[in-house]
Design a protein around this motif. Sequence first.
Motif, PDB file in Angstrom:
ATOM      1  N   ALA A 121       2.071  13.467   4.625  1.00 38.23           N
ATOM      2  CA  ALA A 121       0.690  13.676   4.197  1.00 38.23           C
ATOM      3  C   ALA A 121       0.617  13.940   2.692  1.00 38.23           C
ATOM      4  CB  ALA A 121       0.074  14.835   4.966  1.00 38.23           C
ATOM      5  N   CYS A 122       1.560  14.738   2.182  1.00 34.96           N
ATOM      6  CA  CYS A 122       1.593  14.976   0.728  1.00 34.96           C
ATOM      7  C   CYS A 122       1.806  13.674  -0.033  1.00 34.96           C
ATOM      8  CB  CYS A 122       2.693  15.975   0.391  1.00 34.96           C
ATOM      9  SG  CYS A 122       2.361  17.656   0.940  1.00 34.96           S
ATOM     10  N   ALA A 123       2.708  12.843   0.484  1.00 33.74           N
ATOM     11  CA  ALA A 123       2.924  11.542  -0.159  1.00 33.74           C
ATOM     12  C   ALA A 123       1.668  10.680  -0.061  1.00 33.74           C
ATOM     13  CB  ALA A 123       4.112  10.832   0.499  1.00 33.74           C
ATOM     14  N   GLY A 124       0.980  10.737   1.097  1.00 36.91           N
ATOM     15  CA  GLY A 124      -0.237   9.953   1.264  1.00 36.91           C
ATOM     16  C   GLY A 124      -1.356  10.418   0.351  1.00 36.91           C
ATOM     17  N   ILE A 125      -1.520  11.738   0.207  1.00 37.92           N
ATOM     18  CA  ILE A 125      -2.554  12.268  -0.689  1.00 37.92           C
ATOM     19  C   ILE A 125      -2.270  11.864  -2.132  1.00 37.92           C
ATOM     20  CG2 ILE A 125      -3.513  14.403  -1.631  1.00 37.92           C
ATOM     21  CD1 ILE A 125      -3.115  15.639   1.158  1.00 37.92           C
ATOM     22  N   VAL A 175       7.606   8.833   7.020  1.00 35.55           N
ATOM     23  CA  VAL A 175       7.288   7.444   6.670  1.00 35.55           C
ATOM     24  C   VAL A 175       6.096   6.967   7.493  1.00 35.55           C
ATOM     25  CG1 VAL A 175       8.169   5.083   6.597  1.00 35.55           C
ATOM     26  CG2 VAL A 175       9.688   6.997   6.049  1.00 35.55           C
ATOM     27  N   ILE A 176       6.109   7.302   8.793  1.00 35.04           N
ATOM     28  CA  ILE A 176       5.003   6.882   9.662  1.00 35.04           C
ATOM     29  C   ILE A 176       3.694   7.515   9.206  1.00 35.04           C
ATOM     30  CG2 ILE A 176       4.148   6.936  12.029  1.00 35.04           C
ATOM     31  CD1 ILE A 176       7.094   6.987  12.939  1.00 35.04           C
ATOM     32  N   THR A 177       3.756   8.795   8.854  1.00 32.80           N
ATOM     33  CA  THR A 177       2.538   9.488   8.404  1.00 32.80           C
ATOM     34  C   THR A 177       2.000   8.868   7.121  1.00 32.80           C
ATOM     35  OG1 THR A 177       3.340  11.528   9.405  1.00 32.80           O
ATOM     36  CG2 THR A 177       1.557  11.723   7.800  1.00 32.80           C
ATOM     37  N   LEU A 178       2.888   8.544   6.188  1.00 31.82           N
ATOM     38  CA  LEU A 178       2.452   7.895   4.946  1.00 31.82           C
ATOM     39  C   LEU A 178       1.740   6.582   5.249  1.00 31.82           C
ATOM     40  CD1 LEU A 178       2.398   7.506   1.875  1.00 31.82           C
ATOM     41  CD2 LEU A 178       4.716   6.538   2.051  1.00 31.82           C
ATOM     42  N   MET A 179       2.296   5.785   6.163  1.00 28.08           N
ATOM     43  CA  MET A 179       1.669   4.508   6.522  1.00 28.08           C
ATOM     44  C   MET A 179       0.322   4.727   7.194  1.00 28.08           C
ATOM     45  SD  MET A 179       5.067   2.543   7.949  1.00 28.08           S
ATOM     46  CE  MET A 179       4.150   1.079   8.394  1.00 28.08           C
ATOM     47  N   VAL A 180       0.272   5.738   8.085  1.00 35.27           N
ATOM     48  CA  VAL A 180      -0.980   6.017   8.794  1.00 35.27           C
ATOM     49  C   VAL A 180      -2.074   6.452   7.818  1.00 35.27           C
ATOM     50  CG1 VAL A 180      -2.068   7.634  10.401  1.00 35.27           C
ATOM     51  CG2 VAL A 180       0.087   6.547  11.015  1.00 35.27           C
ATOM     52  N   VAL A 181      -1.718   7.328   6.888  1.00 29.05           N
ATOM     53  CA  VAL A 181      -2.700   7.860   5.951  1.00 29.05           C
ATOM     54  C   VAL A 181      -3.189   6.791   4.976  1.00 29.05           C
ATOM     55  CG1 VAL A 181      -2.970   9.449   4.000  1.00 29.05           C
ATOM     56  CG2 VAL A 181      -1.906  10.239   6.125  1.00 29.05           C
ATOM     57  N   LEU A 182      -2.273   5.953   4.513  1.00 24.75           N
ATOM     58  CA  LEU A 182      -2.618   5.036   3.420  1.00 24.75           C
ATOM     59  C   LEU A 182      -3.061   3.656   3.902  1.00 24.75           C
ATOM     60  CD1 LEU A 182      -2.697   4.920   0.326  1.00 24.75           C
ATOM     61  CD2 LEU A 182      -0.376   3.997   0.380  1.00 24.75           C
ATOM     62  N   LEU A 183      -2.433   3.128   4.934  1.00 25.89           N
ATOM     63  CA  LEU A 183      -2.647   1.732   5.300  1.00 25.89           C
ATOM     64  C   LEU A 183      -3.645   1.538   6.428  1.00 25.89           C
ATOM     65  CD1 LEU A 183       1.021   0.384   5.110  1.00 25.89           C
ATOM     66  CD2 LEU A 183      -0.719   0.442   3.321  1.00 25.89           C
ATOM     67  N   PHE A 184      -3.788   2.538   7.314  1.00 27.19           N
ATOM     68  CA  PHE A 184      -4.722   2.372   8.426  1.00 27.19           C
ATOM     69  C   PHE A 184      -6.132   2.724   7.949  1.00 27.19           C
ATOM     70  CE2 PHE A 184      -0.832   2.228  10.561  1.00 27.19           C
ATOM     71  CZ  PHE A 184      -1.013   1.774  11.858  1.00 27.19           C
TER      72      PHE A 184
END
Length: 362
Positions: A79-83, A121-130
Motif C-alpha cells: 500500500a505504501c508503494a501504491g500510494i 507485489v499483489i497489493t501494489l498491482m491491486v492499488v495501482l492497476l485495478f
Amino acid sequence: MAVFSFSSLRDAFVVAGGAWRQVVRMVVSLIGSGFVAHLVHLQEPVWALITSVVVITQSRMTQTLSTGQDQIVGTLIGACAGISAIAMEQWLFWPTDLVFWVMLMPVAVLAAARPKMRVAVITLMVVLLFPGNGAPFARPFDRIASIMIGVVVSFVVSFFVLRNEARREVLRNSALLLRQVSDLLELALHQHPDSNAIAAIDDRCRALLQDLNDGVKEAEVEHPGSLARHDPLVMRLPGLLRKLRADAIFVARAAVEGQTASTGDILRSEREMLCHVLGQLADRCELAATRSRGKPLPDEGVGDVLSQIHQPASHWTSVMCFAIGLLHTDMTVLIRNVWSDGRTDEGAPALGAPHDKAVHVG
C-alpha cells in the motif's frame, strides 16, 4: 480383516470430519468478512473475501496467525508503494506504466528476498492497476481496510469456530508413534533383522515426532501460558517419545550388527513384552484423546503395566543388555507420565540434551 476394515473406516471418518470442519470454517469466515465489509460501507468488499479465503484455509492455527501476519505486513508495504506511485501520477504526471515499473522493482526485490512478502507485489498491482471508484488516494486505504477485515475475521473464526483441539492431535500422534516403535522393535528383535525395513519405520517415526512438535506449538497458541500447568503430559510427550525412539534405534543397531543372532531366539519373550506394553501405552493415549482437557483418566493399573518390565537377562550379550536396559528405563518414565497425565516428577529432559540426538540405522 474386520479390524482392518473398522480402522480404515474410522480413519476415513476422521479425515472427512476434518474436511467438513474446514468447509464450515471457510463459509463462516466468508460470510463474516462480507458482512463486516458491507457494514462499514467499503467500496470493494471482494478483497476482504479473497483475504479471508487465503488466511482461513491454513490447517493449523499457528499457520493462520503466521499467514495473517504476513498478509498485514505485505499489504502495508504494498500500500505504501501504491500510494507513492499514485503521488507520482498525480503530482509529477508520470505515466502509469512507468510509475508501476519504478515502484515494482524494490517491492519485487523484497519479495525475492522474503517470499512471504509477495503479497506486497499483489497489493501494489491491486492499488495501482485495478480501476476503482472515488478519489485516487482513497483506493489504497479502502483496499487496506478490506484486507484487514479479512485477516481479523479469519483470526476470530480460527479461534472460536470448530477449532481442532491440538491436545487430541498430540495424543493421537503419540499413539501412532508408539505403534510404529512397537513395529520397529518387533522387526529388530528377530533373528537376522531387515535393516531396510527398520529404516523405513524410523522415517515414519521421525515424521510423527515433527507432527508432535507442531502439535505442541499449536496447543501453546490455543492455551498461552497455561499448557505446562494444566496439560503437562502434552508438553512432555515429544521429549519422552524422542528418547524412546532413540532407544529403539539403539536396540535395532545392536540387532543389525549381530547381537540378536548371537543370542538366537532367546529375545522372543522380551520382544513380546515390549510390543504388549507399547500397545497398552498407545491404547492409553488414544483413550486420553477422547477426554476433555482437565479430565484425566484414572491412574489405576499402572503397577500392572510396570510389573511386566523385567531386568535384562544375564545370558544376553553386554551390548544388548545395555541397550534394552536403557529402553526399559525410559519406558518406565513414559508409563508413569502417561498414567499420571504428566503430573509426576519424572519428566523429560531438555530437548537439546545429548540423548535426544537422532540415531540412524545404517
